[in-house]
Design an enzyme around this catalytic site. Sequence first.
Site, mmCIF file in Angstrom:
data_model
loop_
_atom_site.group_PDB
_atom_site.id
_atom_site.type_symbol
_atom_site.label_atom_id
_atom_site.label_comp_id
_atom_site.label_asym_id
_atom_site.label_seq_id
_atom_site.Cartn_x
_atom_site.Cartn_y
_atom_site.Cartn_z
ATOM 1 N N HIS A 44 0.393 -3.474 9.048
ATOM 2 C CA HIS A 44 1.733 -3.339 8.479
ATOM 3 C C HIS A 44 1.639 -3.026 6.990
ATOM 4 O O HIS A 44 1.098 -3.833 6.228
ATOM 5 C CB HIS A 44 2.517 -4.641 8.696
ATOM 6 C CG HIS A 44 2.826 -4.905 10.138
ATOM 7 N ND1 HIS A 44 4.106 -4.916 10.634
ATOM 8 C CD2 HIS A 44 2.009 -5.139 11.191
ATOM 9 C CE1 HIS A 44 4.072 -5.154 11.934
ATOM 10 N NE2 HIS A 44 2.812 -5.300 12.291
ATOM 11 N N CYS A 54 8.777 -0.901 10.063
ATOM 12 C CA CYS A 54 9.234 -2.287 10.185
ATOM 13 C C CYS A 54 10.685 -2.368 9.739
ATOM 14 O O CYS A 54 11.105 -1.713 8.791
ATOM 15 C CB CYS A 54 8.335 -3.239 9.397
ATOM 16 S SG CYS A 54 8.812 -3.516 7.699
ATOM 17 N N GLU A 55 11.438 -3.164 10.510
ATOM 18 C CA GLU A 55 12.879 -3.202 10.252
ATOM 19 C C GLU A 55 13.229 -3.987 8.993
ATOM 20 O O GLU A 55 14.348 -3.916 8.507
ATOM 21 C CB GLU A 55 13.623 -3.781 11.461
ATOM 22 C CG GLU A 55 13.339 -5.243 11.736
ATOM 23 C CD GLU A 55 14.036 -5.725 13.001
ATOM 24 O OE1 GLU A 55 14.478 -4.883 13.794
ATOM 25 O OE2 GLU A 55 14.127 -6.956 13.171
ATOM 26 N N HIS A 56 12.255 -4.730 8.461
ATOM 27 C CA HIS A 56 12.564 -5.536 7.275
ATOM 28 C C HIS A 56 12.466 -4.735 5.985
ATOM 29 O O HIS A 56 13.244 -4.941 5.074
ATOM 30 C CB HIS A 56 11.596 -6.728 7.193
ATOM 31 C CG HIS A 56 11.610 -7.574 8.428
ATOM 32 N ND1 HIS A 56 10.535 -7.657 9.290
ATOM 33 C CD2 HIS A 56 12.576 -8.349 8.954
ATOM 34 C CE1 HIS A 56 10.842 -8.463 10.290
ATOM 35 N NE2 HIS A 56 12.076 -8.898 10.112
ATOM 36 N N HIS A 57 11.451 -3.856 5.927
ATOM 37 C CA HIS A 57 11.228 -3.119 4.674
ATOM 38 C C HIS A 57 11.297 -1.612 4.857
ATOM 39 O O HIS A 57 11.182 -0.859 3.904
ATOM 40 C CB HIS A 57 9.854 -3.479 4.095
ATOM 41 C CG HIS A 57 9.649 -4.948 3.882
ATOM 42 N ND1 HIS A 57 9.034 -5.761 4.799
ATOM 43 C CD2 HIS A 57 9.997 -5.748 2.835
ATOM 44 C CE1 HIS A 57 9.010 -6.999 4.352
ATOM 45 N NE2 HIS A 57 9.590 -7.027 3.155
ATOM 46 N N GLN A 64 6.936 -5.647 15.673
ATOM 47 C CA GLN A 64 5.880 -5.371 16.653
ATOM 48 C C GLN A 64 6.116 -6.118 17.968
ATOM 49 O O GLN A 64 5.835 -5.599 19.046
ATOM 50 C CB GLN A 64 4.531 -5.753 16.035
ATOM 51 C CG GLN A 64 3.354 -5.258 16.863
ATOM 52 C CD GLN A 64 2.024 -5.575 16.199
ATOM 53 O OE1 GLN A 64 1.892 -5.508 14.979
ATOM 54 N NE2 GLN A 64 1.034 -5.921 16.990
ATOM 55 N N CYS A 103 3.871 -3.136 4.853
ATOM 56 C CA CYS A 103 4.611 -4.091 4.013
ATOM 57 C C CYS A 103 3.767 -5.311 3.664
ATOM 58 O O CYS A 103 4.085 -6.046 2.733
ATOM 59 C CB CYS A 103 5.931 -4.503 4.678
ATOM 60 S SG CYS A 103 5.725 -5.437 6.188
#
Length: 198
Positions: free
Chosen positions: A156, A87-90, A128, A158
Amino acid sequence: MSYKFFEEYNEETTEGMMNNYRDIISGVGENPNREGVMKTPERAAKAMQFLTQGYSLDAEKILKEAVFNESYDEMVVVKDIELYSLCEHHMLPFFGKAHIAYIPNGKIIGLSKLPRVVDVFARRLQVQERLTHDILECLNKTLQPQGVAVVIEAVHMCMMMRGVQKQNSATTTSGFRGQFKEIETRNEFLKLISSDLK
Ligand SMILES: Nc1nc2c(ncn2[C@@H]2O[C@H](COP(=O)(O)OP(=O)(O)OP(=O)(O)O)[C@@H](O)[C@H]2O)c(=O)[nH]1
Ligand SMILES: [Zn+2]
């Protein structure tokens, strides 16, 4: 072949990432010179390059290596394609399954190319929804089929290991083009992917 087996790592990238991972190891309170973690910056740098190798791959090119003229015009479904992404956030993993269907329009695709395309877009920093869309649009553009459908089910890390810490929630995303916009075709696909036939 346009895709490489990931044995060769870019030296400059590896060096740069190793320095960063060394800082991360100190940052978490670990001694970067302790025997067990001494080689970890290099391992982690290589693992990260492996997990993001999709940036250096060209999905359209991979697909075009195995397009065959064929008059078959019924639905082709490949389901349960396992995928691993970040995931690009975490930058934590999300993983699950992709299900892909298309209805040919004079051209069929080598079956193995569908999981390969999933990997090209999964092996990046992703969400996603965009992953689903990237696969869908790539197949639609390259094959120009009568219709294409992509469903992804994933969990996920995260949301599991940190943050809300929910262990049992899965996320489903989907995209439909062409004939799959019609409810009957879409339902046939959804029925096929929910069957237990392996
Ligand atoms: N839509 C979408 N969101 C995602 C995906 N992967 C992770 N996220 C979410 O990205 C969001 C980032 O939200 P932020 O509030 O900026 O980050 P955060 O404070 O770490 O959020 P929490 O996870 O709620 O603790 C979170 O809600 C994650 O659950 C994905 O593939 N799609
Ligand atoms: Zn996340």
